[in-house]
Design a protein around this motif. Structure first.
Motif, PDB file in Angstrom:
ATOM      1  N   PHE A 234      -5.819  -8.534   0.598  1.00 46.74           N
ATOM      2  CA  PHE A 234      -4.690  -8.382  -0.272  1.00 46.74           C
ATOM      3  C   PHE A 234      -3.609  -7.464   0.351  1.00 46.74           C
ATOM      4  O   PHE A 234      -2.309  -7.408  -0.210  1.00 46.74           O
ATOM      5  N   SER A 235      -3.611  -6.702   1.489  1.00 44.94           N
ATOM      6  CA  SER A 235      -2.893  -6.014   1.949  1.00 44.94           C
ATOM      7  C   SER A 235      -1.304  -6.484   2.407  1.00 44.94           C
ATOM      8  O   SER A 235      -0.349  -6.146   1.870  1.00 44.94           O
ATOM      9  N   ALA A 236      -1.484  -7.726   3.042  1.00 52.07           N
ATOM     10  CA  ALA A 236      -0.282  -8.430   3.445  1.00 52.07           C
ATOM     11  C   ALA A 236       0.461  -8.890   2.085  1.00 52.07           C
ATOM     12  O   ALA A 236       1.751  -8.743   2.183  1.00 52.07           O
ATOM     13  N   ILE A 237      -0.331  -9.539   1.383  1.00 52.99           N
ATOM     14  CA  ILE A 237       0.336 -10.103   0.107  1.00 52.99           C
ATOM     15  C   ILE A 237       1.097  -9.048  -0.601  1.00 52.99           C
ATOM     16  O   ILE A 237       2.265  -9.075  -1.009  1.00 52.99           O
ATOM     17  N   ASP A 238       0.161  -7.910  -1.148  1.00 49.79           N
ATOM     18  CA  ASP A 238       0.701  -6.878  -1.908  1.00 49.79           C
ATOM     19  C   ASP A 238       2.058  -6.060  -0.983  1.00 49.79           C
ATOM     20  O   ASP A 238       2.820  -5.973  -1.823  1.00 49.79           O
ATOM     21  N   TRP A 239       1.893  -5.850   0.208  1.00 46.03           N
ATOM     22  CA  TRP A 239       2.981  -5.343   0.911  1.00 46.03           C
ATOM     23  C   TRP A 239       4.285  -6.329   0.895  1.00 46.03           C
ATOM     24  O   TRP A 239       5.472  -5.912   0.695  1.00 46.03           O
ATOM     25  N   GLN A 240       4.133  -7.801   0.759  1.00 47.79           N
ATOM     26  CA  GLN A 240       5.044  -8.601   0.705  1.00 47.79           C
ATOM     27  C   GLN A 240       5.896  -8.462  -0.637  1.00 47.79           C
ATOM     28  O   GLN A 240       7.089  -8.535  -0.713  1.00 47.79           O
ATOM     29  N   LEU A 241       4.916  -8.330  -1.521  1.00 52.52           N
ATOM     30  CA  LEU A 241       5.533  -8.208  -2.936  1.00 52.52           C
ATOM     31  C   LEU A 241       6.432  -6.801  -3.299  1.00 52.52           C
ATOM     32  O   LEU A 241       7.358  -6.794  -4.022  1.00 52.52           O
ATOM     33  N   HIS A 242       6.013  -5.993  -2.110  1.00 52.64           N
ATOM     34  CA  HIS A 242       6.849  -4.920  -2.274  1.00 52.64           C
ATOM     35  C   HIS A 242       8.088  -4.636  -1.319  1.00 52.64           C
ATOM     36  O   HIS A 242       8.644  -3.771  -0.987  1.00 52.64           O
ATOM     37  N   ALA A 285     -12.255   7.071   5.336  1.00 51.33           N
ATOM     38  CA  ALA A 285     -11.888   5.970   4.562  1.00 51.33           C
ATOM     39  C   ALA A 285     -11.512   6.046   3.059  1.00 51.33           C
ATOM     40  O   ALA A 285     -10.445   5.595   2.562  1.00 51.33           O
ATOM     41  N   VAL A 286     -12.048   7.233   2.618  1.00 52.04           N
ATOM     42  CA  VAL A 286     -11.910   7.669   1.141  1.00 52.04           C
ATOM     43  C   VAL A 286     -10.465   8.034   1.130  1.00 52.04           C
ATOM     44  O   VAL A 286      -9.746   7.494   0.062  1.00 52.04           O
ATOM     45  N   LEU A 287      -9.834   9.067   1.917  1.00 51.76           N
ATOM     46  CA  LEU A 287      -8.685   9.437   1.854  1.00 51.76           C
ATOM     47  C   LEU A 287      -7.613   8.331   2.131  1.00 51.76           C
ATOM     48  O   LEU A 287      -6.751   8.338   1.681  1.00 51.76           O
ATOM     49  N   ARG A 288      -7.985   7.318   2.983  1.00 47.08           N
ATOM     50  CA  ARG A 288      -7.053   6.399   3.242  1.00 47.08           C
ATOM     51  C   ARG A 288      -6.867   5.466   1.904  1.00 47.08           C
ATOM     52  O   ARG A 288      -5.539   5.025   1.796  1.00 47.08           O
ATOM     53  N   TRP A 289      -7.909   5.181   1.358  1.00 50.66           N
ATOM     54  CA  TRP A 289      -7.703   4.310   0.253  1.00 50.66           C
ATOM     55  C   TRP A 289      -6.853   4.841  -0.949  1.00 50.66           C
ATOM     56  O   TRP A 289      -6.283   4.303  -1.751  1.00 50.66           O
ATOM     57  N   ILE A 290      -7.257   6.142  -1.025  1.00 53.57           N
ATOM     58  CA  ILE A 290      -6.535   6.979  -2.408  1.00 53.57           C
ATOM     59  C   ILE A 290      -5.219   6.826  -1.887  1.00 53.57           C
ATOM     60  O   ILE A 290      -4.117   6.804  -2.769  1.00 53.57           O
ATOM     61  N   ILE A 291      -4.707   6.986  -0.561  1.00 56.48           N
ATOM     62  CA  ILE A 291      -3.149   7.262  -0.297  1.00 56.48           C
ATOM     63  C   ILE A 291      -2.870   5.624  -0.522  1.00 56.48           C
ATOM     64  O   ILE A 291      -1.496   5.687  -1.114  1.00 56.48           O
ATOM     65  N   THR A 292      -3.349   4.722   0.118  1.00 58.41           N
ATOM     66  CA  THR A 292      -2.880   3.378  -0.462  1.00 58.41           C
ATOM     67  C   THR A 292      -2.571   3.015  -1.563  1.00 58.41           C
ATOM     68  O   THR A 292      -1.619   2.151  -2.014  1.00 58.41           O
ATOM     69  N   ALA A 293      -3.645   3.331  -2.554  1.00 58.52           N
ATOM     70  CA  ALA A 293      -3.346   3.021  -3.796  1.00 58.52           C
ATOM     71  C   ALA A 293      -2.108   3.576  -4.555  1.00 58.52           C
ATOM     72  O   ALA A 293      -1.828   3.095  -5.571  1.00 58.52           O
ATOM     73  N   SER A 294      -1.634   4.615  -4.115  1.00 63.47           N
ATOM     74  CA  SER A 294      -0.524   5.325  -4.720  1.00 63.47           C
ATOM     75  C   SER A 294       0.937   4.795  -4.324  1.00 63.47           C
ATOM     76  O   SER A 294       2.009   5.331  -4.847  1.00 63.47           O
ATOM     77  N   GLU A 295       0.847   3.748  -3.853  1.00 65.51           N
ATOM     78  CA  GLU A 295       1.961   2.975  -3.377  1.00 65.51           C
ATOM     79  C   GLU A 295       3.061   3.986  -2.585  1.00 65.51           C
ATOM     80  O   GLU A 295       4.032   4.239  -2.833  1.00 65.51           O
TER      81      GLU A 295
END
Length: 398
Positions: A234-242, A285-295
């Motif tokens: 979903f990253s590409a879809i989500d980033w397109q929406l942003h 990975a934990v740090l990466r996903w926490i950052i990514t979730a914060s938009e």
């Protein structure tokens, strides 16, 4: 002792093996580099909804724990790993061509399922072939594998450019084109004599399934690697929406893969235990996903993407080194099959659930992924003493 005339021949054989494997890794990962970020975009472009996208994208993972172990075991039993790679590559190219001609969800699901049955064994078969070469010629896995990562980045970047200049409905044909290149590259793979089995075939798989350390390795690897599933889907879809462009999306993916390449290139110098490498990968990975979730802003998102070199690259290096230590060469394809099956089982469940979860909570799905990665890091860290104490079995490589 080798004569002087024999030494250049051995060196040439070693070089041919390394070059042909690097070429095939490059072609195979170019397919992945276009498929992973943009296959969901193509599905969305032809009218497939989010729930179906999650289900369809679960198919590769499902085949990893259903048909894949049978394929790898059969290839190993027949001592035909190289031939199996060739057949798998050809079937993949044909399958993606058929997928591109479909637009109805059910028909697409069925054809893609058949394609994945032949496509997903390619990676464990290739890694088994590579690890046997590592044992045979005294090579390092990381520098061989980095060529695949480089091609993944190139394929993703090229497809990201194309998504801004061609209709998203045409992206499937870019995947098909790279699949055809992979067929040609598979023909270049050099024959590699299989090591003779030293145990009866009927007992060949049992030690692995009884080895608690082996289960700890593949389970923790599955948790950490499956934590990437929502990002892949979903990253590409989500980033397109942003409002992020296709080329920028490709650049973000490329940053991650470039970091992965650096990790692979430097891997021969690593002195840490493989279990420690995996634990570090899980924590990052934990740090990466926490950052990514914060938009996050684009700059911080780019920094998080560099973490892919650790969350994926360091995890797979640790996993492969541990598998080489614990799995004898005559069982390496079978071991890769079990590893892929465990990865596939958890990956399939994660992919199916991610479609429904993303539809409900959007970016917060990355918090769920962070919890999975944390569980993997804890598991491998708790098993590190048992893994360190395990010597290589006879005829194992590495």
């Amino acid at each position: 002792m080798q004569s002087e005339s024999q030494i250049p021949i051995a060196a040439a054989t070693k070089r041919r093996f390394a070059v042909s494997l690097a070429v095939f890794y490059s072609a195979f990962f170019a397919v992945l580099g276009t498929h992973m970020p943009f296959f969901p975009v193509w599905l969305k472009a032809i009218g497939i909804d989010a729930a179906w996208i999650g289900i369809i994208n679960a198919l590769p993972a499902i085949t990893r724990f259903t048909t894949l172990p049978q394929v790898t075991a059969f290839a190993e039993k027949r001592q035909a790993i190289r031939a199996a790679i060739m057949v798998s590559a050809l079937a993949t190219a044909i399958g993606f061509t058929a997928v591109g001609l479909q637009q109805q969800p059910l028909a697409l699901f069925l054809i893609y399922a058949l394609t994945c049955m032949m496509w997903t064994p390619t990676m464990p078969l290739t890694d088994a072939y590579a690890l046997r070469g590592v044992a045979r010629y005294g090579l390092d896995y990381g520098p061989l594998r980095l060529w695949g990562s480089a091609a993944f980045a190139a394929g993703s970047l090229a497809c990201g450019y194309l998504v801004d200049v061609v209709a998203p409905r045409e992206l499937i044909w870019v995947i098909v084109a790279w699949a055809v290149v992979a067929v040609a590259a598979s023909l270049l793979l050099q024959p590699l004599d299989d090591l003779r089995r030293r145990t009866p075939e009927r007992h060949a798989g049992k030690p692995l399934l009884r080895d608690a350390g082996f289960w700890a390795v593949i389970a923790s690897a599955a948790l950490i690697q499956s934590s990437h599933i929502a990002f892949y889907t979903f990253s590409a879809i989500d980033w397109q929406l942003h409002g992020i462009s296709g080329l920028t999306i490709a650049v973000l993916w490329t940053l991650g893969v470039m970091a992965e390449i650096v990790v692979f290139a430097l891997s021969p110098r690593f002195s840490l235990q493989p279990s420690t490498l995996m634990a570090i990968g899980g924590v990052i990975a934990v740090l990466r996903w926490i950052i990514t979730a914060s938009e996050p802003p684009l700059v911080l998102l780019a920094i998080a993407q560099l973490g892919h070199g650790f969350s994926f690259g360091m995890t797979i290096l640790g996993t492969m080194n541990l598998l080489v230590q614990r799995v004898s060469s005559h069982q390496i394809a079978r071991g890769q099959g079990y590893y892929a099956a465990c990865n596939g089982l958890l990956g399939a469940a994660t992919s199916i659930a991610s479609g429904a979860i993303y539809a409900r909570i959007g970016d917060n799905i990355y918090h769920v992924m962070a919890a999975m990665a944390a569980a993997g890091a804890i598991l491998i860290w708790s098993a590190r003493h048992r893994l360190t104490a395990q010597p290589q079995s006879e005829a194992s490589g590495g």
